[in-house]
Design an enzyme around this catalytic site. Sequence first.
Site, mmCIF file in Angstrom:
data_model
loop_
_atom_site.group_PDB
_atom_site.id
_atom_site.type_symbol
_atom_site.label_atom_id
_atom_site.label_comp_id
_atom_site.label_asym_id
_atom_site.label_seq_id
_atom_site.Cartn_x
_atom_site.Cartn_y
_atom_site.Cartn_z
ATOM 1 N N PRO A 1 34.436 21.618 14.200
ATOM 2 C CA PRO A 1 35.745 22.195 14.596
ATOM 3 C C PRO A 1 35.664 21.906 16.116
ATOM 4 O O PRO A 1 34.799 22.311 16.784
ATOM 5 C CB PRO A 1 35.908 23.667 14.243
ATOM 6 C CG PRO A 1 34.651 23.850 13.333
ATOM 7 C CD PRO A 1 33.613 22.834 13.471
ATOM 8 N N GLU A 2 36.932 21.001 16.335
ATOM 9 C CA GLU A 2 37.195 21.074 17.744
ATOM 10 C C GLU A 2 38.524 21.834 18.148
ATOM 11 O O GLU A 2 38.840 22.827 17.433
ATOM 12 C CB GLU A 2 37.656 19.414 17.875
ATOM 13 C CG GLU A 2 36.452 18.724 17.797
ATOM 14 C CD GLU A 2 36.654 17.361 18.061
ATOM 15 O OE1 GLU A 2 37.400 16.996 19.056
ATOM 16 O OE2 GLU A 2 35.590 16.339 17.835
ATOM 17 N N LYS B 1 36.620 25.852 23.060
ATOM 18 C CA LYS B 1 36.439 26.008 21.387
ATOM 19 C C LYS B 1 35.966 27.451 21.009
ATOM 20 O O LYS B 1 35.431 27.633 20.145
ATOM 21 C CB LYS B 1 35.341 24.841 21.056
ATOM 22 C CG LYS B 1 35.675 23.505 21.150
ATOM 23 C CD LYS B 1 35.164 22.292 20.393
ATOM 24 C CE LYS B 1 34.146 21.694 21.376
ATOM 25 N NZ LYS B 1 33.469 21.010 20.625
ATOM 26 N N ARG C 1 26.547 11.042 21.441
ATOM 27 C CA ARG C 1 27.771 11.032 20.433
ATOM 28 C C ARG C 1 28.113 9.585 20.117
ATOM 29 O O ARG C 1 28.121 8.823 20.990
ATOM 30 C CB ARG C 1 28.853 11.708 20.901
ATOM 31 C CG ARG C 1 28.644 13.166 21.353
ATOM 32 C CD ARG C 1 28.156 14.004 20.280
ATOM 33 N NE ARG C 1 29.018 14.166 19.036
ATOM 34 C CZ ARG C 1 29.861 15.152 18.977
ATOM 35 N NH1 ARG C 1 30.103 15.902 19.955
ATOM 36 N NH2 ARG C 1 30.502 15.110 17.845
#
Length: 290
Positions: free
Chosen positions: A2-3, A69, A280
């Site tokens: 989840p961002e 977040k 990433r």
Amino acid sequence: MPELPEVEGVVESLRPFVIDQTIVAVHVSDQVRKSHIEGKQAIIKGATPEDFQNAMVGYRITSLIRRSKYMFFDLMNEKGAAVLVGHLGMTGAWFPVHSLDEITETKFRNHVHVVFELSGGYLLVYSDIRRFGEMRLLNDISDHPPLLQMAPEPFAEEGLPHYLEMAQRTKYVNKPIKEFIMDGHVISGCGNIYATEALFRMRIHPSRKVGRISTARKIALYEAIVAVLRESIDRGGSSISDYRNVNGGAGSMQHFLQMYGKKTCPTCGTATKQKVIGGRTSTYCPTCQK
Ligand SMILES: [Zn+2]
């Protein structure tokens, strides 16, 4: 994972169920207890499950906000204020229900780790398949230094000047732009999905060095990040893998992503490329993004 937009969706939809509710009991799963005995401290951080349970009972939840977040549950009892800081990790999800049977998806129902019984009769359930989520009870945010080092919110007025100031720093000038914008000290809450999208919209190659991009383009990129985050919030977030909002549903932003997870470029049809930047995987169009 989840961002920011997904966390915003969780916070907004959870708020009506939790505000002004008092926590009357807390239950912690055997798996979390076992991990603490083994010294791994799954989910509950900075306290034993027993101390966490005892400390949480009696608190009233006065507000719930998102910061980057993280979820901040502001708490109050007769002794004063405190804050429960939550993070969804990879697969965390919150469900306000009357019984666990109301969690329809088995994988979430089978991974319930913390349950707060609320005074109004709801159970506030935290489920986490992979158990990388966190909750931490603090007297004040300043008790946990990483929270103080976060960049301003991307939507806040001070966000852009902070980002431009960081772009001048020696430690960032030679960094790839994608790693720079995903750094939580630079921008709060710009994760892989939205960094990928904003760079594609701006036609900027994810490996381009920060110092090789003009200030005007850096400003435009910042604005593209804010725009893509806002669009996603408006669409309820992106439903990638195990993200769920509090209703067990998911957002629709994934249908509007142009580059994240794509095999070909929607603009020119070139096969996209992937490259690991800052740990990433980054997807980009080798033709459009320079
Ligand atoms: Zn292209």
